[in-house]
Write an enzyme that holds these catalytic residues in place. Sequence first.
Site, PDB file in Angstrom:
ATOM      1  N   ASP A   1     -33.594 -48.574 -38.214  1.00 34.92           N
ATOM      2  CA  ASP A   1     -33.034 -49.853 -37.762  1.00 34.92           C
ATOM      3  C   ASP A   1     -34.070 -50.962 -37.876  1.00 34.92           C
ATOM      4  O   ASP A   1     -33.804 -52.045 -38.418  1.00 34.92           O
ATOM      5  CB  ASP A   1     -32.573 -49.747 -36.305  1.00 34.92           C
ATOM      6  CG  ASP A   1     -31.396 -48.812 -36.088  1.00 34.92           C
ATOM      7  OD1 ASP A   1     -30.266 -49.304 -36.013  1.00 34.92           O
ATOM      8  OD2 ASP A   1     -31.621 -47.586 -36.002  1.00 34.92           O
TER       9      ASP A   1
ATOM     10  N   ILE B   1     -28.237 -50.821 -38.938  1.00 36.47           N
ATOM     11  CA  ILE B   1     -27.461 -49.578 -38.971  1.00 36.47           C
ATOM     12  C   ILE B   1     -26.402 -49.679 -37.886  1.00 36.47           C
ATOM     13  O   ILE B   1     -26.715 -49.656 -36.702  1.00 36.47           O
ATOM     14  CB  ILE B   1     -28.333 -48.328 -38.736  1.00 36.47           C
ATOM     15  CG1 ILE B   1     -29.278 -48.120 -39.923  1.00 36.47           C
ATOM     16  CG2 ILE B   1     -27.451 -47.090 -38.546  1.00 36.47           C
ATOM     17  CD1 ILE B   1     -30.121 -46.867 -39.825  1.00 36.47           C
TER      18      ILE B   1
ATOM     19  N   THR C   1     -25.418 -46.082 -35.064  1.00 38.17           N
ATOM     20  CA  THR C   1     -26.676 -45.340 -34.928  1.00 38.17           C
ATOM     21  C   THR C   1     -26.444 -43.970 -34.293  1.00 38.17           C
ATOM     22  O   THR C   1     -27.103 -42.990 -34.663  1.00 38.17           O
ATOM     23  CB  THR C   1     -27.704 -46.150 -34.103  1.00 38.17           C
ATOM     24  OG1 THR C   1     -27.903 -47.428 -34.734  1.00 38.17           O
ATOM     25  CG2 THR C   1     -29.038 -45.432 -34.037  1.00 38.17           C
TER      26      THR C   1
ATOM     27  N   ASP D   1     -21.637 -56.565 -35.103  1.00 41.78           N
ATOM     28  CA  ASP D   1     -20.671 -55.486 -35.345  1.00 41.78           C
ATOM     29  C   ASP D   1     -19.419 -55.975 -36.061  1.00 41.78           C
ATOM     30  O   ASP D   1     -18.589 -55.144 -36.485  1.00 41.78           O
ATOM     31  CB  ASP D   1     -20.239 -54.843 -34.024  1.00 41.78           C
ATOM     32  CG  ASP D   1     -21.331 -54.006 -33.392  1.00 41.78           C
ATOM     33  OD1 ASP D   1     -22.236 -53.566 -34.111  1.00 41.78           O
ATOM     34  OD2 ASP D   1     -21.276 -53.807 -32.160  1.00 41.78           O
TER      35      ASP D   1
END
Length: 362
Positions: A47, A137, A140, A296
């Site tokens: 990340d 990422i 995760t 997101d």
Amino acid sequence: MDSPYSHELQVAIHAVQAAAKISQLVLHSDDKGTVDKEDLSPVTIADFAIQALLTATIHGIFPDDSFVGEESATDLRNNPALLNRVWELLLRLQDDEAKALCKLPRSPDDMCEMIDRCGFGEPGGPESGRVWVFDPIDGTKTFVRREAYAINVALLEGGKQVLSVVGCPTLPADTNGPIDNSTVDCTGLGSIVFAVKRYGTYIRQLVETSGEPVPRKIEPHAASASVADLRAVSCYNMLDSGVDDAHEAIMARLGITTKGCDFLAWVLRWVALGLGLANVTVWVYKKRERTGKIWDHAGAMLLFEELGGKITDIDGKEIDFTAGRLLRKNHGFVAAPACIHDIVLKAVHDVLHEQGKAHLLA
């Protein structure tokens, strides 16, 4: 794709390809350097390294643009051993051909500065200009399990989505679905799904084998869908933030009898919608104060909207990307073909009233 954002698109695609190589260096390792953040969500060395790479690359080409990303470098500054692991991971790209298309931070300190350029960034309001949003990422938790994850890169202008590039290392470019967290691309080539506002949504191989992969344009499947055509994507039995019984009742009300696609990562849910593997999703948070996070959703929502999809919150309001790092002006999500979005939204309201959960509506 010939668009006003052709240069930005190529830069983002090259950056995502290099970021995917970083992720795959870590994916099969038992020790991913995982630490828990304040919200108890995990973060790995991948990340941090990916956010640094994406920021350094795009900032080097578009120095006047702003950035928002999920991670900050606080944990790295407080943990020299972890910082060194992230730096060493980035250095593994030095001899890779992908490095020629990207820019690496100059030093560990510069790496932290690049991460923090995103980690403390704010999207700003309608006058904010160009803002890149990264989720290095997404998923995760499933990445740690060596399952599905995505790398999300978005460009906003004045708070509006104009460009989306999503790297999907575990998702085949020729998948027909339904797919879920355990889906694996046996070829190892993965896929990139991308969209530009008013120019459509496309998919291509992530890994180049012989020459530049030819993108395939996704047909606008959501433009003329009916309720009978609805196919869902959601997250089943992995999150405690949603109202599962309401979600099930809403799908039943709409006549959806199969589970469909199942992803923890929100970005991959938007990808499933963008590829036509699903065309409806609903998410109702258990508490009104729960909100989505901009990384997101920004950009990835465009993948579905370019195909005739409409996305609002459960109150029917447009998603506001100018509200901050958290989508504080919205509660939950309702995505469906624009032509029947009102029918899906009504089903949401009817079920919440019937279940005594009307307090979750505005």
